[in-house]
Design an enzyme around this catalytic site. Structure first.
Site, PDB file in Angstrom:
ATOM      1  N   ARG A  23       0.817  -1.209   0.000  1.00  0.00           N
ATOM      2  CA  ARG A  23       0.000   0.000   0.000  1.00  0.00           C
ATOM      3  C   ARG A  23       0.857   1.268   0.000  1.00  0.00           C
ATOM      4  O   ARG A  23       0.432   2.316  -0.476  1.00  0.00           O
ATOM      5  CB  ARG A  23      -0.939   0.005   1.213  1.00  0.00           C
ATOM      6  CG  ARG A  23      -2.071  -1.004   1.125  1.00  0.00           C
ATOM      7  CD  ARG A  23      -3.169  -0.727   2.144  1.00  0.00           C
ATOM      8  NE  ARG A  23      -2.698  -0.859   3.509  1.00  0.00           N
ATOM      9  CZ  ARG A  23      -2.736  -1.980   4.220  1.00  0.00           C
ATOM     10  NH1 ARG A  23      -3.201  -3.090   3.648  1.00  0.00           N
ATOM     11  NH2 ARG A  23      -2.313  -2.009   5.468  1.00  0.00           N
ATOM     12  N   SER A  40      -2.176 -17.125   5.664  1.00  0.00           N
ATOM     13  CA  SER A  40      -2.861 -16.254   6.614  1.00  0.00           C
ATOM     14  C   SER A  40      -4.143 -16.927   7.069  1.00  0.00           C
ATOM     15  O   SER A  40      -5.054 -17.137   6.268  1.00  0.00           O
ATOM     16  CB  SER A  40      -3.170 -14.891   5.975  1.00  0.00           C
ATOM     17  OG  SER A  40      -3.751 -14.016   6.919  1.00  0.00           O
ATOM     18  N   CYS A  44      -6.429 -17.897  16.226  1.00  0.00           N
ATOM     19  CA  CYS A  44      -7.175 -17.782  17.487  1.00  0.00           C
ATOM     20  C   CYS A  44      -8.537 -18.475  17.415  1.00  0.00           C
ATOM     21  O   CYS A  44      -9.173 -18.704  18.440  1.00  0.00           O
ATOM     22  CB  CYS A  44      -7.368 -16.314  17.850  1.00  0.00           C
ATOM     23  SG  CYS A  44      -5.813 -15.451  18.197  1.00  0.00           S
ATOM     24  N   THR A 275      16.625  -5.897  14.102  1.00  0.00           N
ATOM     25  CA  THR A 275      17.457  -6.794  14.895  1.00  0.00           C
ATOM     26  C   THR A 275      18.852  -6.189  15.034  1.00  0.00           C
ATOM     27  O   THR A 275      19.090  -5.025  14.664  1.00  0.00           O
ATOM     28  CB  THR A 275      17.545  -8.169  14.222  1.00  0.00           C
ATOM     29  OG1 THR A 275      18.282  -8.036  12.987  1.00  0.00           O
ATOM     30  CG2 THR A 275      16.160  -8.724  13.926  1.00  0.00           C
ATOM     31  N   ILE A 280      17.799  -6.427   8.808  1.00  0.00           N
ATOM     32  CA  ILE A 280      16.893  -7.539   9.126  1.00  0.00           C
ATOM     33  C   ILE A 280      15.949  -7.088  10.244  1.00  0.00           C
ATOM     34  O   ILE A 280      16.396  -6.674  11.326  1.00  0.00           O
ATOM     35  CB  ILE A 280      17.665  -8.793   9.563  1.00  0.00           C
ATOM     36  CG1 ILE A 280      18.632  -9.246   8.457  1.00  0.00           C
ATOM     37  CG2 ILE A 280      16.691  -9.919   9.914  1.00  0.00           C
ATOM     38  CD1 ILE A 280      19.497 -10.434   8.845  1.00  0.00           C
ATOM     39  N   TYR A 281      14.670  -7.156   9.973  1.00  0.00           N
ATOM     40  CA  TYR A 281      13.636  -6.838  10.956  1.00  0.00           C
ATOM     41  C   TYR A 281      13.049  -8.159  11.502  1.00  0.00           C
ATOM     42  O   TYR A 281      13.128  -9.212  10.850  1.00  0.00           O
ATOM     43  CB  TYR A 281      12.510  -6.034  10.312  1.00  0.00           C
ATOM     44  CG  TYR A 281      12.896  -4.663   9.823  1.00  0.00           C
ATOM     45  CD1 TYR A 281      12.581  -3.531  10.564  1.00  0.00           C
ATOM     46  CD2 TYR A 281      13.566  -4.481   8.610  1.00  0.00           C
ATOM     47  CE1 TYR A 281      12.913  -2.254  10.124  1.00  0.00           C
ATOM     48  CE2 TYR A 281      13.910  -3.215   8.155  1.00  0.00           C
ATOM     49  CZ  TYR A 281      13.579  -2.099   8.913  1.00  0.00           C
ATOM     50  OH  TYR A 281      13.914  -0.858   8.475  1.00  0.00           O
ATOM     51  N   ASP A 285       5.449 -13.274  17.391  1.00  0.00           N
ATOM     52  CA  ASP A 285       5.610 -14.074  18.606  1.00  0.00           C
ATOM     53  C   ASP A 285       7.056 -14.463  18.893  1.00  0.00           C
ATOM     54  O   ASP A 285       7.351 -14.945  19.991  1.00  0.00           O
ATOM     55  CB  ASP A 285       4.769 -15.350  18.496  1.00  0.00           C
ATOM     56  CG  ASP A 285       3.283 -15.065  18.449  1.00  0.00           C
ATOM     57  OD1 ASP A 285       2.906 -13.907  18.654  1.00  0.00           O
ATOM     58  OD2 ASP A 285       2.500 -16.008  18.205  1.00  0.00           O
ATOM     59  N   TYR A 428     -24.186   5.256  28.156  1.00  0.00           N
ATOM     60  CA  TYR A 428     -25.099   4.635  29.115  1.00  0.00           C
ATOM     61  C   TYR A 428     -26.511   4.563  28.577  1.00  0.00           C
ATOM     62  O   TYR A 428     -27.070   5.527  28.071  1.00  0.00           O
ATOM     63  CB  TYR A 428     -25.116   5.422  30.436  1.00  0.00           C
ATOM     64  CG  TYR A 428     -26.350   5.131  31.268  1.00  0.00           C
ATOM     65  CD1 TYR A 428     -26.579   3.846  31.766  1.00  0.00           C
ATOM     66  CD2 TYR A 428     -27.298   6.117  31.527  1.00  0.00           C
ATOM     67  CE1 TYR A 428     -27.722   3.559  32.497  1.00  0.00           C
ATOM     68  CE2 TYR A 428     -28.440   5.841  32.269  1.00  0.00           C
ATOM     69  CZ  TYR A 428     -28.653   4.557  32.750  1.00  0.00           C
ATOM     70  OH  TYR A 428     -29.774   4.262  33.463  1.00  0.00           O
TER      71      TYR A 428
END
Length: 831
Positions: A23, A40, A44, A275, A280-281, A285, A428
């Site tokens: 993008r 992908s 979960c 890193t 390098i990125y 997790d 509310y």
């Protein structure tokens, strides 16, 4: 000129980075490697597909290779594993997992998103456990577990580990009908919760049939995974094992490349996700992050972080000034009818890093109590007593937990303190909240402490205070204490404090307690204004009792016993069914709707209702407080009333109470005990007939003489299925009846939703799929255990049914036959 960016790993982090990169730039060449089939997917949601909550497997697939490649102009290569990084040449080594072909791919920038893998310790026998031991990480794991449950039809499962995945898998397997035991080495499930909050979850799991085995671990797997030896010496026989003791970062690629690693072997990154090699990125997790509040290094393998980090990496690569500020660890889990959620630091973390803190517990309703289905939320706030800084929050309840924790998480990110929470103007209306939202209420209570208006003590301190001679005043009404109280406390109701002030010493600290803390605060203010030194028991008896009750239950659960999956059978289920119905029919004289009421409302309503009833009368009570079932059990025990039934389904607790002892009337009689059972089967509906034979078989299996008397439409159950080889002499009317009526078990309709016979076919298919015996098998089993099948001769004559049409083993008789057997029966059912 565009850059060549290579991404290792898809799912949340890698796929988010790839989409954002495209993008922001149409010039860059983007290559994404994924060693699995799916790039992908909704990891979960995997437990809920196994549990049949999510029916369609395709809904788990967020993006396909074709869809993502076409939409974002990406070079997506699945089934491709990156096996090495050659930093000096800026190339990665790739192996196709199907063909074993290897090649190199150059990069300008590299993004690592390898994720985390389930921990699989070298427990003796783990390799031999084979096909009955599972971990859950991806779609193939999910397919293996679901296929095993669907096809092997296991009766018992052991889940090892009480974290998010373990709890979700325990729930979903239980919902599939399995007996489930959960083994956890710690003294609680759900480590992000503090122990008293986890106790609420544990009691609910136990009520739903999960066997919790805490403070115990696995010593060995035996018999190819069919037996588990625990460190306590206990052995569990089971059909399947879910290993869910946690995850560890997939760091081998980074480690071999010489990248710096941190806590638990996670890949070290800076705030731009780079890193130790700036080209390098790393995201997701597998990485080490900073705790958002306190700044210490940690690992937080949750979906939000991976998605956010993927976007930030793309922004940084495209020159934007961005930084990852750290992780709060905001998380949520569904546990049957309850929701548990956390954000920020818990007490365990703060003690570990040596930070002083204060906590408060409140128990407000999810929305206005007068609007239907309001239920209490147990909300805990952890904060700095001096500055009001919010350190964290936890909540457990049936409704409204998510938005309260989300609001507090937002407050933390916005730098708000507990003093700001009362000022939050939250939406509310009666169906959604109260004029004072639970977050406002937590703010008010915490602000009172910060402002010095009240001091508190915690649930874990009060027993020692009493043991040392401290005075604890319970300011609830006397009737409330019948449901339980802090041992050693005395009772002075709130309304009597002022007139009994002379009885309260002024030379020592006085501790006050109520149900949830509110009246305790009022009492503390009254006593303080009269010169007394006073502290309020935070969270009241409700917080104290839930953890003390759970600790007592834990001790009971530690008693050694064996669990054998093979004892779960159709006959056992039938016996259980019969035990629930082999009691005289119960007539409910009074109903009490206590839904939405806060403590002590439900108990007070029960007390007032029971006091107006006669001995032996029955009241049915509904309440939306999950803890009501425990409270009412204690109340009945202490008041001499009888709790007949208790359940918590669809976020509503239903109990049935008989005034006085259930045996009062029975004990005064000296007539012989009637042990038999008779069932009049008038209906010819499939569902009612199945229920009849389950009850009959169970009663017979318990040694009871059972007679089933088939009359009118029930006679069709006994007819032989299909065409008959025997010629039966009938007149025209009898032949017409015979043509119009169903012929045998396979032709019976459903009482509801028959849909021209389609409904019956669907039920039969479902029974077969769930490994439930067919009606024909149930009938054979009934005869084998001695159930007497009697066809009513009068009904046979009216309906033109001849003896030759009925199955073998049927006896024939009239109403006198039935009445003779009914005379000796303790249970008579008309179906």
């Amino acid at each position: 000129m565009g850059k060549k960016i290579v991404i290792v790993g898809g799912v949340a982090g890698g796929a988010s980075a790839a989409a954002r990169l495209r993008r922001l730039s149409e010039q860059d060449e983007i290559v994404m490697f994924e060693r699995g089939e799916h790039i992908s997917f909704a990891n979960c949601g995997l437990p809920y597909y196994i549990g049949d909550v999510i029916k369609d497997r395709k809904k788990l697939l967020v993006q396909t290779v074709e869809g993502m490649s076409g939409k974002f102009n990406l070079d997506v290569r699945n089934y491709s594993e990156v096996t090495a990084i050659h930093r000096e040449r800026k190339v990665v080594e790739v192996r196709h997992v199907v063909t074993s072909e290897t090649y190199e791919e150059a990069y300008d920038l590299l993004i690592l998103s390898p994720g985390a893998k389930p921990i699989r310790p070298q427990i003796p026998g783990i390799e031999e456990a084979g096909a009955s031991l599972f971990t859950l990480r991806n779609i193939p794991d999910t397919d293996r577990i679901k296929s095993y449950v669907d096809q092997a039809q296991p009766k018992h499962a052991v889940v090892i580990g009480g974290g998010f995945i373990g709890v979700e898998m325990a729930e979903n397997l239980r919902e599939r009908g399995l007996e489930v035991a959960l083994v956890e080495m710690q003294n609680q499930v759900m480590a992000p919760l503090d122990v008293e909050m986890a106790a609420i979850v544990q009691q609910h799991m136990t009520a739903k049939g999960i066997e919790l085995i805490l403070e115990d671990g696995v010593a060995a797997f035996e018999a190819h995974g069919k037996t588990i030896q625990l460190t306590s010496g206990r052995r569990i026989n089971t059909d399947m094992i879910i290993l869910a003791i946690g995850v560890q970062p997939e760091n081998q690629l980074a480690k071999d490349a010489g990248l710096d690693l941190g806590v638990r072997g996670a890949i070290q990154v800076n705030t731009s996700m780079q890193t130790s090699d700036p080209t390098i990125y790393a995201i997701g997790d597998a990485i080490e992050v900073n705790d958002y509040i306190h700044g210490f290094k940690t690992m937080v393998p949750l979906a939000w972080g991976a998605n956010r980090q993927g976007r930030l990496v793309a922004d940084h690569i495209n020159g934007k000034k961005v930084a990852y500020a750290g992780a709060l660890g905001t998380a949520i889990v569904k546990v049957f009818d309850l929701t548990a959620a956390v954000t920020g630091s818990n007490e365990k973390t703060l003690r570990k890093i040596g930070i002083d803190y204060e906590v408060i517990h409140v128990h407000p309703s999810s929305h206005a109590g007068y609007y239907p289905d309001a239920s209490p939320i147990s909300l805990k706030l952890v904060f700095n007593k001096e500055t009001g800084q919010i350190y964290g929050a936890q909540a457990v309840g049936a409704d409204g937990v998510d938005k309260r924790i989300d609001v507090i998480a937002t407050a933390i990110k916005g730098g708000l303190t507990v003093l700001d929470l009362p000022d939050l103007e939250l939406s509310y209306a009666p169906p959604f909240s109260s004029a004072k939202d639970p977050v406002n209420m937590a703010g008010y209570v915490a602000s009172n402490i910060v402002d010095g208006l009240v001091e508190t003590v915690q649930w874990h301190e009060i027993d020692e205070i009493i043991a040392q001679g401290g005075l604890v005043i319970d300011v609830r009404e006397p009737i409330e204490r019948e449901a339980g109280f802090i041992p050693g406390s005395i009772n002075i109701p709130l309304g009597e404090l002022r007139i009994r002030m002379q009885d309260i010493p002024a030379d020592q600290t006085v501790y006050v307690s109520c149900q949830v803390g509110l009246r305790g605060y009022l009492a503390a203010r009254i006593l303080s204004e009269h010169g007394r030194q006073v502290k309020n028991v935070d969270g009241g008896y409700k917080t104290y009792s839930v953890i003390r009750r759970e600790q007592a239950d834990m001790e009971k659960r530690k008693q050694p016993r064996e669990v054998d999956a093979e004892v779960v059978s159709t006959v056992a289920a039938a016996v259980e069914t019969v035990q629930s119905v082999m009691t005289p029919p119960r007539t409910i004289q009074v109903t009490v709707d206590a839904c939405g009421l806060q403590c002590p409302g439900p108990i007070m309503q029960v007390y007032q209702t029971i006091s107006r009833m006669k001995d032996g009368e029955i009241a049915e009570v509904t309440a939306t407080d999950p803890g009501f079932s425990s409270d009412i059990a204690s109340w009945c025990e202490k008041t001499g009333n009888t709790l007949l039934e208790s359940s918590f389904e669809n976020k509503v607790c239903r109990v049935m109470i008989q005034k006085g002892s259930v045996n009062n009337a029975v004990e005064s009689q000296s007539s012989p005990v009637k042990t038999g059972a008779t069932l009049v089967v008038f209906s010819g509906d499939l569902d009612k007939t199945i229920a009849s034979f389950i009850i009959a078989t169970g009663a017979a299996a318990m040694g009871k003489p059972v007679t089933m008397f088939f009359t009118f439409w029930g006679l069709n159950v006994l007819r032989k299925s299909g065409p008959s080889d025997t010629t039966v002499d009938k007149d025209l009317m009898e032949k017409m009846f015979g043509m119009m009526m169903p012929k045998g078990p396979k032709a019976l309709p459903l009482s509801k939703m028959n849909m021209g016979g389609m409904g019956a076919k669907m039920i039969q298919y479902a029974m077969d799929r769930k490994n439930v015996d067919s009606l024909e098998t149930l009938m054979r089993n009934a005869v084998d255990v001695g159930v007497k099948l009697v066809a009513c001769t009068m009904s046979m004559d009216i309906m033109g049914i001849k003896a030759e049409e009925l199955i073998d083993g049927v006896e024939y008789g009239g109403v006198a036959t039935y009445l003779g057997d009914a005379e000796d029966a303790g249970l008579n059912l008309f179906i």
